[in-house]
Design a protein around this motif. Structure first.
Motif, PDB file in Angstrom:
ATOM      1  N   GLU A  63       0.825  -1.202   0.000  1.00 53.50           N
ATOM      2  CA  GLU A  63       0.000   0.000   0.000  1.00 53.50           C
ATOM      3  C   GLU A  63       0.865   1.259   0.000  1.00 53.50           C
ATOM      4  OE1 GLU A  63      -3.072   2.323   3.050  1.00 53.50           O
ATOM      5  OE2 GLU A  63      -2.663   0.182   3.343  1.00 53.50           O
ATOM      6  N   ASP A  78       1.318   4.195  -2.827  1.00 48.45           N
ATOM      7  CA  ASP A  78       1.151   5.612  -2.481  1.00 48.45           C
ATOM      8  C   ASP A  78       2.315   6.437  -3.024  1.00 48.45           C
ATOM      9  OD1 ASP A  78      -1.201   5.131  -1.126  1.00 48.45           O
ATOM     10  OD2 ASP A  78      -0.283   5.162   0.878  1.00 48.45           O
ATOM     11  N   GLN A 110      -3.927  10.215  -7.829  1.00 48.13           N
ATOM     12  CA  GLN A 110      -4.455   9.771  -6.542  1.00 48.13           C
ATOM     13  C   GLN A 110      -5.455   8.650  -6.761  1.00 48.13           C
ATOM     14  OE1 GLN A 110      -6.174  13.273  -4.684  1.00 48.13           O
ATOM     15  NE2 GLN A 110      -4.233  13.815  -3.717  1.00 48.13           N
ATOM     16  N   ARG A 157      -7.524   5.458  -4.058  1.00 45.25           N
ATOM     17  CA  ARG A 157      -7.636   4.888  -2.715  1.00 45.25           C
ATOM     18  C   ARG A 157      -7.234   3.417  -2.692  1.00 45.25           C
ATOM     19  NH1 ARG A 157     -11.891   2.486   0.039  1.00 45.25           N
ATOM     20  NH2 ARG A 157     -13.262   2.790  -1.760  1.00 45.25           N
ATOM     21  N   CYS A 158      -6.507   3.026  -1.650  1.00 44.62           N
ATOM     22  CA  CYS A 158      -6.120   1.621  -1.462  1.00 44.62           C
ATOM     23  C   CYS A 158      -7.355   0.773  -1.199  1.00 44.62           C
ATOM     24  CB  CYS A 158      -5.145   1.491  -0.290  1.00 44.62           C
ATOM     25  SG  CYS A 158      -4.740  -0.214   0.129  1.00 44.62           S
TER      26      CYS A 158
END
Length: 556
Positions: A401, A405, A414, A416-417
């Motif tokens: 993760e 990032d 961007q 989201r995990c």
């Protein structure tokens, strides 16, 4: 008839469930490799595989290349524990313990077929123990800290054991100095199959994954790393990528130097060794932690079916990372520890397998590797290469993760995990208790493939001859070799016997006897020539003979 693993009544909204097996055609993967991607991950250990899965589930296009085979380095030679690490509390690194225990629970939820709860017994001795009766109370306080830091999530708290309860779990433990014990719970896993399953789950979400694919050089444009030239099956493929991730573990300094010629080596390899003995010679339940005379490190003895794995060492290593073997001295060290704690009289003749690997630690060259931090480190060099080093198997999802990032920062994007609650292939809906209750072949397949065991059963239904064992006395089926070649990118005899199954470490001599049948099945499935099969068999036997000679006679 094979009784397949039970499934919990759960809605199929989770996207890592398949109704047909994920077939990974090697040639198709190679052709896909030539397409530009957002992220190229170099290194098919557990960290690289989780980085690829994390990136793919965030909607990025991904390619993962591995020089040898998935988990062929450190990730198949670990202690196979998914744990918080009591030793890290002793070192004062409580944040790592908290993170590890949280990730342990995520693994148990996302891969329940591969990560199983395991009892740990710590005997209390009057002298020469891991700890004696005088400090047992203080150590129990440490276990309370462990429970409160997240150990409670496993569903059991630690407790004290009487002498009789300790001996019920380890009947050959020397009782003359035994005062009782402490019991707590962690988890274990088949590390190679876990890594492979993560890679296959990444492929399920669209990633291109390839073993036997060597990164020869990095491609640079405008002073930035923009891809790599990869050699695979005699071809050179230029892989264009927005960002390249170096997840090559103990080899990471080599790739870093390809990016930045001024790079200074920072990885300090620490060697860990385990030996394997028959359970009949060391009958225990779960894991028993024992002292090693004259050494600071504790040894663990862990039951794994019909064998017990004894380890580990933790020493500096300055040899080639491409051949890491257990030596006679290291075997003796572990046998001495087991024989001091147990009335077992184990000898080198009892050792049926061994494994040795390197931890890619990062930090000072001073002091003992045992005392070095297991925290990870993620860096981005001036050319945009993202490198991850250090860490531990238990925190690999979190490391993946954080790596993505960092890669997104390089890309200027961007997303989201999504991996924290994402089941791995075979894990969604798997009922471990129901599978264990079936026993026999259903339990064997379930604990290796989870709900995807039905696809192995389908192969047997199509060809009943595949239901037989690879070799008399072995637990693995012919169908598992076919499955490995067709769905798990197994290319050769060693891929099957060392990592798709674990015969090489748990039954080394039996694996040599099974090798010709593995070769025959791979030839039929992959269209290999007689000469290629003969070469694979020769390479495998030579590798096992080398392993045994170093173990029994010493390095030459």
């Amino acid at each position: 008839m094979i009784r397949l693993p039970g499934r919990k009544p759960r809605s199929e909204t989770r996207s890592a469930i398949r109704r047909t097996p994920l077939r990974l055609d090697r040639q198709a993967q190679i052709e896909r490799l030539a397409r530009p991607v957002d992220v190229l991950v170099v290194g098919g250990g557990i960290t690289g595989c989780y980085a690829a899965l994390d990136a793919a589930t965030r909607g990025l296009s991904v390619a993962l290349v591995e020089r040898d085979d998935f988990a062929s380095g450190t990730s198949s030679k670990s202690s196979k524990m998914v744990h918080g690490g009591l030793r890290y509390i002793e070192q004062g690194n409580l944040p790592l313990v908290r993170r590890s225990l949280l990730e342990r629970q995520r693994f148990r939820r996302n891969a329940p077929h591969l990560v199983r709860r395991l009892p740990f017994v710590l005997p209390i001795l009057t002298q020469d123990g891991v700890f004696d009766a005088r400090v047992a109370k203080a150590f129990e306080g440490l276990l309370w800290t462990y429970d409160l830091a997240g150990g409670w999530r496993i569903g059991r708290l630690h407790r004290r054991l009487s002498v009789a309860e300790v001996l019920a779990r380890a009947p050959r433990l020397r009782a003359d100095r035994l005062k009782g014990g402490l019991l707590y719970y962690d988890s274990r896993t088949d590390d190679a199959r876990l890594t492979l399953t993560i890679a296959r789950t990444a492929a399920h979400f669209g990633a291109t994954v390839l073993n036997g694919a060597t990164c020869r050089e990095l491609v640079k444009e405008g002073g930035r790393v923009r891809g790599a030239r990869v050699e695979v099956d005699g071809r050179t493929v230029e892989v264009r990528a927005g960002v390249v991730v170096n997840a090559t573990g103990v080899w990471s300094d080599t790739l870093d130097a390809l990016s930045d010629p001024a790079h200074r080596a920072r990885v300090r390899p620490a060697k860990g060794v385990h030996i394997v003995v028959p359970w009949t010679r060391l009958p225990i339940d779960g894991t028993v932690t024992v002292p090693v005379p004259g050494r600071a490190r504790r040894a663990t003895c862990t039951r794994w079916g019909d064998v017990v794995v004894v380890g580990t060492t933790d020493t500096d290593y300055d040899g080639s990372p491409d051949e890491v073997l257990c030596t006679r001295e290291e075997m003796r060290y572990l046998l001495d520890g087991a024989n001091t704690a147990f009335d077992a009289e184990l000898t080198p003749d009892d050792v049926v397998g061994s494994l040795a690997g390197l931890r890619p630690l990062v930090g000072s060259k001073e002091g003992a590797t045992l005392d070095m931090s297991r925290d990870h480190q993620i860096t981005t060099d001036s050319f945009g290469l993202v490198t991850v080093t250090g860490g531990k198997l238990t925190t690999s999802r979190h490391m993946g993760e954080l790596v993505v990032d960092r890669a997104l920062k390089v890309l200027g994007r961007q997303a989201r995990c999504r991996t924290a609650k994402l089941p791995l292939l075979g894990g969604a809906g798997y009922d471990a208790e129901a599978t264990t209750a079936t026993g026999g072949l259903g339990a064997h397949l379930g604990e290796r493939y989870g709900t995807e065991a039905r696809f192995v059963a389908d192969l047997i239904a199509e060809d009943p001859s595949l239901a037989g064992p690879l070799i008399e006395g072995g637990e693995y089926l012919r169908a598992e070799v076919v499955y490995a070649a067709r769905y798990e990118l197994a290319r050769n005899v060693d891929d099957v016997l060392s990592r798709r199954t674990r015969m090489r470490i748990f039954a080394r001599d039996l694996s040599v006897k099974a090798a010709p049948e593995v070769g025959r099945l791979l030839q039929r499935e992959l269209g290999l020539s007689d000469d290629e099969v003969a070469r694979q068999l020769e390479d495998y036997v030579r590798g096992v003979d080398r392993e045994k000679s170093v173990l029994m006679e010493g390095l030459s």
